[in-house]
Structure formats: structure tokens, C-alpha cells
Design an enzyme around this catalytic site. Structure first.
Site, mmCIF file in Angstrom:
data_model
loop_
_atom_site.group_PDB
_atom_site.id
_atom_site.type_symbol
_atom_site.label_atom_id
_atom_site.label_comp_id
_atom_site.label_asym_id
_atom_site.label_seq_id
_atom_site.Cartn_x
_atom_site.Cartn_y
_atom_site.Cartn_z
ATOM 1 N N LYS A 193 -2.503 13.712 -5.001
ATOM 2 C CA LYS A 193 -2.930 13.239 -4.334
ATOM 3 C C LYS A 193 -3.740 12.523 -3.313
ATOM 4 C CE LYS A 193 -7.692 13.034 -5.874
ATOM 5 N NZ LYS A 193 -8.185 12.130 -4.307
ATOM 6 N N GLU A 267 -2.402 -0.523 -7.316
ATOM 7 C CA GLU A 267 -2.306 -1.643 -6.726
ATOM 8 C C GLU A 267 -3.942 -1.371 -6.586
ATOM 9 O OE1 GLU A 267 -3.412 -2.853 -3.914
ATOM 10 O OE2 GLU A 267 -1.560 -1.275 -2.313
ATOM 11 N N CYS A 301 -6.892 -3.460 1.238
ATOM 12 C CA CYS A 301 -6.648 -4.462 0.223
ATOM 13 C C CYS A 301 -6.151 -5.451 -0.195
ATOM 14 C CB CYS A 301 -6.177 -3.963 -0.893
ATOM 15 S SG CYS A 301 -4.522 -2.954 -0.775
ATOM 16 N N GLU A 398 -15.250 -7.669 -3.057
ATOM 17 C CA GLU A 398 -14.141 -7.381 -2.767
ATOM 18 C C GLU A 398 -15.294 -6.213 -1.430
ATOM 19 O OE1 GLU A 398 -11.528 -3.666 -3.343
ATOM 20 O OE2 GLU A 398 -10.050 -4.754 -1.992
HETATM 21 P P1 ADP Z 1 -13.756 4.396 -3.210
HETATM 22 O O1 ADP Z 1 -13.943 3.447 -4.112
HETATM 23 O O2 ADP Z 1 -13.312 2.824 -2.753
HETATM 24 O O3 ADP Z 1 -13.280 5.286 -2.230
HETATM 25 P P2 ADP Z 1 -11.772 5.608 -5.255
HETATM 26 O O4 ADP Z 1 -10.638 4.276 -5.888
HETATM 27 O O5 ADP Z 1 -12.482 5.601 -5.645
HETATM 28 O O6 ADP Z 1 -11.913 4.374 -3.760
HETATM 29 O O7 ADP Z 1 -10.693 5.997 -4.889
HETATM 30 C C1 ADP Z 1 -9.000 5.972 -4.386
HETATM 31 C C2 ADP Z 1 -8.635 7.361 -5.023
HETATM 32 O O8 ADP Z 1 -8.441 7.431 -6.439
HETATM 33 C C3 ADP Z 1 -9.166 8.391 -4.215
HETATM 34 O O9 ADP Z 1 -7.645 9.438 -4.499
HETATM 35 C C4 ADP Z 1 -9.951 9.022 -5.477
HETATM 36 O O10 ADP Z 1 -9.908 10.720 -5.110
HETATM 37 C C5 ADP Z 1 -9.375 8.753 -7.039
HETATM 38 N N1 ADP Z 1 -10.537 8.783 -8.126
HETATM 39 C C6 ADP Z 1 -11.294 8.585 -8.237
HETATM 40 N N2 ADP Z 1 -11.975 8.885 -9.057
HETATM 41 C C7 ADP Z 1 -10.738 8.920 -9.693
HETATM 42 C C8 ADP Z 1 -10.697 9.199 -10.839
HETATM 43 N N3 ADP Z 1 -11.824 8.752 -12.171
HETATM 44 N N4 ADP Z 1 -9.912 9.742 -11.712
HETATM 45 C C9 ADP Z 1 -8.549 9.641 -10.880
HETATM 46 N N5 ADP Z 1 -8.869 9.514 -9.224
HETATM 47 C C10 ADP Z 1 -9.823 8.973 -9.089
#
Ligand code: ADP
Length: 488
Positions: A193, A267, A301, A398
Site C-alpha cells: 500500500k 522503520e 526520517c 520530529e
Molecule cells: P504521516 O503521518 O507522516 O502521513 P503515516 O505514518 O500516517 O505518516 O503514514 C505512513 C503510511 O501508513 C501511509 O501509507 C498511511 O496510509 C499508512 N497508515 C496510516 N494510518 C495507518 C493505520 N492505522 N494502519 C496502517 N497503516 C496506516
């Protein structure tokens, strides 16, 4: 960049000095479907979301949003493909992976334009770093596919099964390649994804995967936001989750799979310390500081977001840094002269602006370059903070933007203690012309990646990953391969 009103065809030939005919028009579809079982498939519920160009906040395309049902279809396709793919000889698997690498190379310019358009990063970075490095990861892991017995001598390495991979928006194609290439090489099948703000290069990759003849179901690409990610995480027939993203979501995933047999690598965030000693080659170090924090708008990161300068050279370094910052060109990501592109999303811009306010409220002294920012889109001028201390939030947390917190130090022990004093442990940089100092300090810094007299250098052969709240597991090199196998 011009856009034809009637179709999403972007004319981008002027980006390159000598653009070949083939990239005169970058084809972007109006609507993108899910890539499941080797086919582009409409989402069961029929929902789509917009992917936005962050340099003008206009819609680029509609992208399918995968629901639980779609994720289930993708997992089933991956499960069905697993036996065939894992039983294929390593040599044959390697050929497919190699073919994907070659196809990325052939379309490198197209990928670079789409990456910059969708994510906001300067075209020079997409062209020279993201895309070639993504291809190199596939090349590198293609080479391991028939050498697993040598990679893990005296043990029988078997693939894990179906792997769910969730990636962020800062290096979209590169993060996809970091995850896909080793997993494929070891014989796993995948549901990937991409992040919701940058799905386009992963979908372009899906086209290449189809073209490469990779058996159907080996790689499935489902688009969507956090809910789609959560649906992958919670699917009972997934053997491993590999996640790159924020520490908050990483923790959520850890809790969600607790008590299940799923394996996990994370990560997560970082707050990298970049340490300049008085005997450093100062001009080189200043370039290194700029690269460490302003590369990819600081959406990195492992960015060097904390600077520690030895007191005796602090004034000199800070003055040179300010001068250099004033020369940075902020603007159109598709202009090859741009140094700093657009902030990836409105939401991320708000986060960064909020941290700047916090920095000021905590008593930090700000310096921002006097560049003119474009009117439309999401932009942040290169920013630094002086007069900050260890307890300040902008030193501990961060920001994920072009904001640098600067402190000074006198002794090596003092800087080691300060550098290690955050919840993170991902990256660090050391600038000195004394080799023994490098060896001494690298033993004591609690960071998974440490650069000496350089910063933000990546190579498929080198492991990458963090300690503490920066996560666990390593990507790249043999370490990256080993996180996709089990031993019998
Ligand atoms: P940011 O907050 O910097 O956008 P995220 O950690 O939210 O970074 O996003 C990194 C990835 O994790 C994206 O592909 C996002 O769609 C996905 N993501 C966000 N929330 C969830 C969740 N609850 N479970 C799994 N994947 C998630």
C-alpha cells in the site's frame, strides 16, 4: 509544466536539457484502479480519492480506495500465487526482478516527473536519486535470488509467505523498491500500500509489473489511506507486516498484531544529530548540513534535523550556513534548478508551521531565508533555530520539514550525550578530519546509520534502520533480505 485541459497529459519536455521524444508527454490517467491478481481492478465499493499536486493543490487524478473486501481479494491473490512463486528456482525469480529493474531504468524520466508532480520533490532529486536508486534495489536483490544458500550458509532459508507492506509519501517509488525487491527475491508474495498523497509511481510500477510478465498475484498494489493500511495489518492471512512511517502509526501496528504470529519490521521517525567538530573541512560540512536537513524538504526520517557545532567554529559555521541557505531556490518541483520543492500536503505544512510556532514560543531564535514563495501550493522557506536547548520540543520531536535546530558543544563527551538524548535512534553525521575521532564517536552514538563527512547517502548494499522509537529491523543489504525469510 502545462496541462491540457481535456486530458491529464502533462508536457514536461523542458525539464531536461535534452529530453528524448518519449517523455515529451507524460501520460497520467484520470482514474487509477487497484492492481490485484495481475489486473487493474475497480474497488468493490466504488470509492475513489483525489491525488493532489502539492505545488498548486490541484487534483492530478482519482485513485481507487481499497476497502476490506479489496484487501481480502489482494491477500487471496497473493496467497494463491505464493506456492508457484516460492517454488520457482531462484534463478527464474531473479530474472523477473531484473526485468522490473530494467523497465524502471527505461522509464526513469517518466517516473521522475510523476514522482515530483505527485509528491512535490525537486525533479533533480527524483531524477538523480529516487528513481535510479529504486532500480538499483531491484538489480541488487535480483542478484540474491539464486544465492540464498550462500546468503545464509548452513541454514535453510524459506520465504515467510504473504507480506503486507505499507509505505510513506517521502520517497514513494524508492520505499516501494526497498520493500518489494528483497521480499520477491526471497520468494514471498506481496500486498503493497503506497501512501495516499503519493500513489502514482506505485501505480506506474504496477504497469511495469504487468509488462514484465511477473506471475499474477505475486505483487498486488492497493491504494487508500490509513483504513486500507489497517485492513492489511489486521488481515488474518498475512505473515508479515513491513511498515515505514510515523512512530504513532508504528506503535498502533505493534499493538494491533500483538498476540498474532505475524512478523513485523518498523522503520519510523528520527531526529538525526549532525555533529561538526572544529577540525572539520568547514565548507564541505556546511554543504553537508544543507543536504542533511533540506534534502527532500526535510521529509526524511534520517534527516540531520539537529545540528551540533563545536563552540570555537560555531559563529563561522552558522554565518556560512545562512549565506548558503540564501542561495537555495525554493519553487516549482519540475524545474531542474529547484533545490527545495513543495511540502507534500497541506496537513504536513500545518504540522511544520505549528512546530515553528512552538519553537518561537519556547524562546528559540529563528532565521528563515528571504526567498519569495509561490502563491499557490504548500511551501516552507528553509528555516533554522538558534538559542534552543535539549528540553525544547523542536529539539526532541520530529518535524519532518526544512527546519533545523542548532546547538553548540565544547567536548566530545558532551555532544555524545546530547546527540543520544532523544527518543529516536535512526541517523547521525560526524564531520572531522581526525579519523580516530570518527571511530570513537561512532561506537557511542545510538543511531542505526552514521555517516562520516557526508550525509544522506544510500546504497542497496548497506543496511538501514533504527534503534529506540525509530523502530526495528533493517532494510538494504543482506540484513534486508534476512527479514523476509525464516529458517528451517
Ligand atoms: P504521516 O503521518 O507522516 O502521513 P503515516 O505514518 O500516517 O505518516 O503514514 C505512513 C503510511 O501508513 C501511509 O501509507 C498511511 O496510509 C499508512 N497508515 C496510516 N494510518 C495507518 C493505520 N492505522 N494502519 C496502517 N497503516 C496506516
Amino acid at each position: 509544466m502545462q496541462k491540457n485541459e481535456n486530458s491529464n497529459v502533462f508536457k514536461a519536455s523542458w525539464i531536461y536539457d535534452e529530453a528524448p521524444e518519449s517523455i515529451d508527454h507524460i501520460q497520467i490517467k484520470k482514474k487509477y484502479e487497484l492492481f490485484i491478481d495481475g489486473k487493474f481492478t475497480k474497488p468493490v465499493k466504488g470509492n475513489y480519492f483525489d491525488t493532489i499536486n502539492p505545488s498548486n493543490n490541484q487534483k492530478i487524478a482519482s485513485v481507487a480506495e481499497a476497502s476490506d473486501e479489496d484487501v481480502d481479494k489482494a491477500v487471496k491473490a497473493a496467497r494463491e500465487a505464493f506456492l508457484g512463486w516460492s517454488n520457482l528456482s531462484g534463478k527464474e525469480r531473479g530474472k523477473y526482478i531484473f526485468r522490473i529493474a530494467r523497465l524502471i531504468q527505461e522509464r526513469a524520466r517518466e517516473f521522475a516527473v510523476i514522482e515530483s508532480l505527485d509528491g512535490g520533490k525537486p525533479i533533480r532529486e527524483s531524477r538523480d536519486i529516487d528513481i535510479p536508486l529504486a532500480a538499483n534495489h531491484f538489480f541488487y536483490y535480483a542478484g540474491w535470488a539464486d544465492k540464498l544458500a550462500y546468503a545464509f550458509p548452513n541454514r535453510t532459508a524459506k520465504p515467510l509467505g504473504v507480506v503486507g507492506q505499507i509505505i510513506p509519501w517521502n520517497f514513494p517509488l524508492l520505499m516501494a523498491s526497498w520493500k518489494l525487491a528483497p521480499a520477491l527475491s526471497a520468494g514471498n508474495t506481496i500486498v503493497l500500500k503506497p501512501a495516499e498523497t503519493t500513489p502514482l509511481t506505485a501505480l506506474k510500477l504496477a504497469e511495469i509489473i504487468q509488462e514484465s510478465g511477473l506471475p499474477k498475484g505475486v505483487i498486488n498494489i492497493v491504494t487508500g489511506a490509513g483504513e486500507t493500511g489497517a485492513s492489511i495489518v489486521n488481515h488474518p492471512d498475512i505473515d508479515k507486516i513491513a511498515f515505514t512511517g510515523s512512530t504513532g502509526v508504528g506503535k498502533y501496528i505493534q499493538k494491533a498484531i500483538a498476540g498474532t504470529p505475524k512478523k513485523l519490521t518498523l522503520e519510523l521517525g528520527g531526529k538525526g544529530a549532525n555533529i561538526i567538530f572544529e577540525d572539520a573541512a568547514i565548507d564541505q560540512a556546511v554543504e553537508g548540513i544543507v543536504n542533511a536537513i533540506f534534502f527532500n524538504q526535510g521529509h526524511v526520517c534520517c534527516a540531520g534535523s539537529r545540528l551540533f557545532v563545536q563552540e570555537s567554529v560555531a559563529d563561522l559555521v552558522i554565518q556560512k550556513l545562512k549565506n548558503r541557505m540564501e542561495t537555495l531556490i525554493v519553487g516549482n518541483p519540475l524545474d531542474k534548478n529547484t533545490d527545495i520543492g513543495a511540502i507534500n500536503s497541506k496537513k504536513q505544512l500545518q504540522t511544520i508551521e505549528n512546530y515553528i510556532k512552538i519553537g518561537l514560543n519556547e524562546g528559540g531564535e529563528i532565521y528563515q531565508t528571504k526567498c519569495t514563495l509561490p502563491k499557490e501550493g504548500n511551501w516552507c522557506a528553509p528555516t533554522l533555530f538558534l538559542n534552543v536547548s535539549q528540553s525544547h520540543r523542536i529539539v526532541q520531536e520530529e518535524i519532518f520539514g526544512p527546519v533545523l535546530a542548532i546547538q553548540t558543544f565544547r567536548t566530545i563527551d558532551e555532544v555524545i550525550e546530547k546527540a543520544n538524548n532523544t527518543p529516536y535512534g535512526l541517523s547521525a553525521g560526524v564531520w572531522t578530519q581526525t579519523g580516530s575521532k570518527i571511530f570513537h564517536i561512532t561506537q557511542k552514538l545510538n543511531a542505526g546509520v552514521i555517516w562520516a563527512n557526508t550525509f544522506n547517502k544510500f546504497d542497496p548494499t548497506s543496511p538501514f534502520g533504527g534503534y529506540k522509537e525509530s523502530g526495528f529491523g533493517r532494510e538494504g543489504g543482506l540484513h534486508g533480505l534476512s527479514s523476509y525469510v525464516k529458517f528451517e
